[in-house]
Write a protein that holds these residues in place. Structure first.
Motif, mmCIF file in Angstrom:
data_model
loop_
_atom_site.group_PDB
_atom_site.id
_atom_site.type_symbol
_atom_site.label_atom_id
_atom_site.label_comp_id
_atom_site.label_asym_id
_atom_site.label_seq_id
_atom_site.Cartn_x
_atom_site.Cartn_y
_atom_site.Cartn_z
ATOM 1 N N VAL A 45 0.833 -1.208 0.000
ATOM 2 C CA VAL A 45 0.000 0.000 0.000
ATOM 3 C C VAL A 45 0.865 1.255 0.000
ATOM 4 C CG1 VAL A 45 -1.603 1.363 1.413
ATOM 5 C CG2 VAL A 45 -2.034 -1.049 1.021
ATOM 6 N N PHE A 46 1.908 1.286 0.836
ATOM 7 C CA PHE A 46 2.772 2.466 0.873
ATOM 8 C C PHE A 46 3.556 2.627 -0.417
ATOM 9 C CE2 PHE A 46 2.736 2.413 5.712
ATOM 10 C CZ PHE A 46 1.799 3.432 5.756
ATOM 11 N N ARG A 64 4.634 10.819 -5.126
ATOM 12 C CA ARG A 64 5.765 11.498 -4.492
ATOM 13 C C ARG A 64 7.059 11.184 -5.220
ATOM 14 N NH1 ARG A 64 2.951 9.956 0.400
ATOM 15 N NH2 ARG A 64 4.038 7.977 0.274
ATOM 16 N N ARG A 65 7.237 9.929 -5.631
ATOM 17 C CA ARG A 65 8.450 9.558 -6.366
ATOM 18 C C ARG A 65 8.513 10.271 -7.703
ATOM 19 N NH1 ARG A 65 6.917 4.656 -4.339
ATOM 20 N NH2 ARG A 65 6.047 3.977 -6.315
ATOM 21 N N LYS A 66 7.371 10.392 -8.384
ATOM 22 C CA LYS A 66 7.330 11.058 -9.685
ATOM 23 C C LYS A 66 7.664 12.547 -9.540
ATOM 24 C CE LYS A 66 4.009 9.747 -12.292
ATOM 25 N NZ LYS A 66 2.685 9.571 -12.874
ATOM 26 N N ARG A 67 7.086 13.218 -8.511
ATOM 27 C CA ARG A 67 7.381 14.634 -8.286
ATOM 28 C C ARG A 67 8.849 14.839 -7.930
ATOM 29 N NH1 ARG A 67 2.300 14.534 -5.972
ATOM 30 N NH2 ARG A 67 3.123 14.169 -3.889
ATOM 31 N N ARG A 68 9.409 13.956 -7.096
ATOM 32 C CA ARG A 68 10.813 14.081 -6.714
ATOM 33 C C ARG A 68 11.715 13.921 -7.929
ATOM 34 N NH1 ARG A 68 12.534 10.221 -2.125
ATOM 35 N NH2 ARG A 68 11.167 9.062 -3.470
ATOM 36 N N ARG A 69 11.399 12.953 -8.818
ATOM 37 C CA ARG A 69 12.182 12.766 -10.033
ATOM 38 C C ARG A 69 12.123 13.998 -10.926
ATOM 39 N NH1 ARG A 69 9.583 8.279 -12.140
ATOM 40 N NH2 ARG A 69 9.561 7.136 -10.207
#
Length: 68
Positions: free
Chosen positions: A40-41, A48-53
Motif C-alpha cells: 500500500v505504501f 511522491r516519487r514522480k514529483r521528486r524525479r
C-alpha cells in the motif's frame, strides 16, 4: 492514511500475540501487516516519487544550463 496504518498495525500485533506459537505469530505479523502495508505504501508513494524525479531533473537542467 498514516493513522489507519497505525491502527492496522495495532490490530495485527494483537492478533499475533493471541496466536498459539511464536512462528504463527511471526507469520501473522508478516502476512497481515508488513507485506500488505508495504504494498500500500509503495503504491500510494508513486506520486511522491514522480514529483521528486521531476524536481531532480529540473535541478539538473538548471545546473547544466549555461550562465546568461
Amino acid at each position: 492514511m498514516l493513522i489507519v496504518a497505525i491502527a492496522w498495525i495495532y490490530v495485527v500485533v494483537l492478533m499475533a500475540l493471541t496466536e498459539p506459537t511464536v512462528v504463527a505469530g511471526c507469520m501473522t505479523l508478516l502476512l497481515y501487516c508488513v507485506l500488505p502495508l508495504g504494498i500500500v505504501f509503495y503504491i500510494t508513494g508513486g506520486g511522491r516519487r514522480k514529483r521528486r524525479r521531476a524536481l531532480e531533473a529540473a535541478a539538473r537542467a538548471r545546473e547544466d544550463a549555461p550562465p546568461p
